[in-house]
Design an enzyme around this catalytic site. Structure first.
Site, short mmCIF file in Angstrom:
data_model
loop_
_atom_site.label_atom_id
_atom_site.label_comp_id
_atom_site.label_asym_id
_atom_site.label_seq_id
_atom_site.Cartn_x
_atom_site.Cartn_y
_atom_site.Cartn_z
N GLY A 1 0.82 -1.21 0.00
CA GLY A 1 0.00 0.00 0.00
C GLY A 1 0.85 1.25 0.00
O GLY A 1 0.43 2.32 0.46
N GLY B 1 -1.67 7.22 1.00
CA GLY B 1 -2.11 7.28 2.39
C GLY B 1 -1.06 6.87 3.42
O GLY B 1 0.07 7.35 3.42
N ILE B 2 -1.47 5.95 4.30
CA ILE B 2 -0.62 5.54 5.42
C ILE B 2 0.65 4.85 4.92
O ILE B 2 1.76 5.14 5.40
CB ILE B 2 -1.42 4.60 6.36
CG1 ILE B 2 -2.59 5.38 7.00
CG2 ILE B 2 -0.51 4.01 7.44
CD1 ILE B 2 -3.61 4.49 7.70
N ASP C 1 2.36 -2.21 -4.45
CA ASP C 1 1.04 -1.60 -4.65
C ASP C 1 0.55 -1.96 -6.06
O ASP C 1 1.28 -2.59 -6.83
CB ASP C 1 1.11 -0.07 -4.47
CG ASP C 1 -0.22 0.51 -3.97
OD1 ASP C 1 -1.26 0.27 -4.64
OD2 ASP C 1 -0.23 1.17 -2.93
N SER D 1 -8.13 -1.75 12.23
CA SER D 1 -8.97 -0.56 12.20
C SER D 1 -9.86 -0.53 13.44
O SER D 1 -10.18 -1.57 14.01
CB SER D 1 -9.87 -0.58 10.96
OG SER D 1 -10.85 0.43 11.04
N TYR E 1 -16.30 -4.75 5.56
CA TYR E 1 -15.06 -4.09 5.98
C TYR E 1 -14.76 -4.39 7.47
O TYR E 1 -13.67 -4.88 7.78
CB TYR E 1 -15.12 -2.58 5.70
CG TYR E 1 -13.87 -1.83 6.07
CD1 TYR E 1 -12.75 -1.85 5.23
CD2 TYR E 1 -13.79 -1.09 7.25
CE1 TYR E 1 -11.60 -1.15 5.58
CE2 TYR E 1 -12.64 -0.40 7.61
CZ TYR E 1 -11.55 -0.43 6.76
OH TYR E 1 -10.40 0.25 7.11
N LYS F 1 -11.51 -6.63 9.00
CA LYS F 1 -10.56 -6.10 9.98
C LYS F 1 -10.64 -6.88 11.30
O LYS F 1 -9.63 -7.05 11.99
CB LYS F 1 -10.83 -4.61 10.22
CG LYS F 1 -10.54 -3.74 8.99
CD LYS F 1 -9.06 -3.75 8.61
CE LYS F 1 -8.76 -2.77 7.49
NZ LYS F 1 -7.32 -2.74 7.15
#
Ligand code: NAI
Length: 256
Positions: free
Chosen positions: A8, A12-13, A32, A111, A151, A155
C-alpha cells in the site's frame, strides 16, 4: 541499512510510512497496484505470490521488516480479499525471509472498525483460511445490500488472526514481533469520500468519536508503525494498538 517491505506504499498511510523510513535511511520495497517497486494485485492468489517472489528477489534474501498497509474500504468483496487474505498471505509468504534476519519485525493495519458489528460467518471463513467460502458469503452479502459489514468483518478477522499467529512458534517462537495498529479516521484518499457528505460525516463522527486531536494525518499512524517495526520493539506481540484519538476507549469504556 534495514530493508523493509511496505504494501500500500502508493497512497495514504503506506505512502507516509515509506517516505519516513526512507528519510531515516532504510531501504523500502513498496508493493502496490501501481507506482511501487513491486506492482501486484493483492486481491488474488497469483498477485500475492508474485508480490512475495519479487520482494524476495529485490531484498536479496535479507528482509528486516514487513508492514502490510494495503487495504480497501467500502462495501465490495475486495474488502475481504485484500484486507484479510491479501494481508495474511503477504505476512506468511515473507515470514521465512524475516526469520533469517537478525531483528525481524512485522506489522499490519487493522482498524477501529474491528470493534464494530461484523458478519460472524465471514469472519469464520477468513479464520478458517477458506477464501472461496469467504468470497461466496461476501458476494451474497453484497447482493442483499449488507456489504457494509464486510469491511469490519475483514478487519475483525485480521485482528483475531494476528493475535493468534503472533504468539505461535512461527512468529514469537522465531523472534518476530507481529503487531497491528488500529487507526480511527485518518485523512487519506480512502476516507476523503466520507467528508463529501455532511450526513455521512455526522454518522462517522458518532461511530468513531475522537476526543484527542480529532482526525489523524497519515504520518501519525506511520509513526506508530515505524516504532512497531523498529529494533526498539523487542517484546510486543499480538497487540492491536489503537491510534484513534481515544475512539476505542470512548466506545468500549474503562473495563479492559
Ligand atoms: P489509501 O487508499 O490511501 O491507500 C491504500 C493503498 O492500498 C492504495 O495505494 C491502494 O492502491 C492499495 N491497494 C488497495 N487494493 C490493493 C490491491 N488489491 N493490491 C495492492 N494494493 C492495493 O488508504 P489508507 O487510508 O492509507 O489505508 C491504509 C490502511 O489503513 C488500510 O488497510 C485501511 O483499511 C486502513 N485504515 C484506514 C483508515 C482511514 O481512515 N483512512 C482508518 C482505519 C484503517
Amino acid at each position: 541499512t534495514r530493508t523493509i517491505a511496505v504494501t500500500g506504499s502508493a497512497s495514504g498511510i503506506g505512502r507516509a510510512l515509506a517516505a519516513s523510513l526512507r528519510e531515516r535511511g532504510d531501504e523500502v520495497i513498496g508493493v502496490d497496484l501501481q507506482d511501487a517497486e513491486v506492482c501486484a494485485d493483492l486481491s488474488a492468489p497469483e498477485g500475492r505470490a508474485r508480490a512475495v517472489r519479487e520482494v524476495l528477489d529485490r531484498a536479496g534474501g535479507a528482509l528486516d521488516a514487513v508492514v502490510a498497509c494495503a487495504g480497501l474500504s467500502g462495501v465490495a468483496v475486495g474488502t475481504v480479499t485484500v484486507n484479510f487474505f491479501g494481508v495474511t498471505a503477504i505476512l506468511e509468504g515473507l515470514r521465512p525471509a524475516l526469520a533469517r534476519a537478525e531483528r525481524p519485525r512485522a506489522a499490519a493495519v487493522a482498524s477501529i472498525s474491528a470493534t464494530q458489528p461484523a458478519d460472524p460467518e465471514v469472519v469464520r471463513a477468513c479464520l478458517d483460511g477458506d477464501e472461496p467460502r469467504a468470497v461466496a458469503l461476501a458476494e451474497r452479502a453484497v447482493e442483499r445490500g449488507q456489504g457494509r459489514l464486510l469491511y469490519p468483518s475483514s478487519k475483525s478477522a485480521l485482528a483475531r488472526w494476528l493475535r493468534a499467529r503472533a504468539v505461535s512458534p512461527e512468529w514469537a517462537g522465531c523472534g518476530i514481533p507481529l503487531n497491528a495498529v488500529a487507526p480511527g479516521v485518518v485523512l487519506t484518499p480512502m476516507s476523503a469520500p466520507l467528508f463529501e457528505d455532511e450526513t455521512m460525516r455526522e454518522v462517522m463522527d458518532r461511530a468513531v468519536p475522537m476526543p484527542l486531536n480529532g482526525y489523524a494525518e497519515p504520518e501519525v499512524v506511520a509513526g506508530a508503525l515505524r516504532w512497531l517495526v523498529s529494533p526498539d520493539n523487542s517484546h510486543m506481540a499480538g497487540q492491536i494498538v489503537f491510534v484513534d484519538g481515544g475512539a476505542e476507549a470512548t466506545l468500549r469504556g474503562p473495563d479492559v
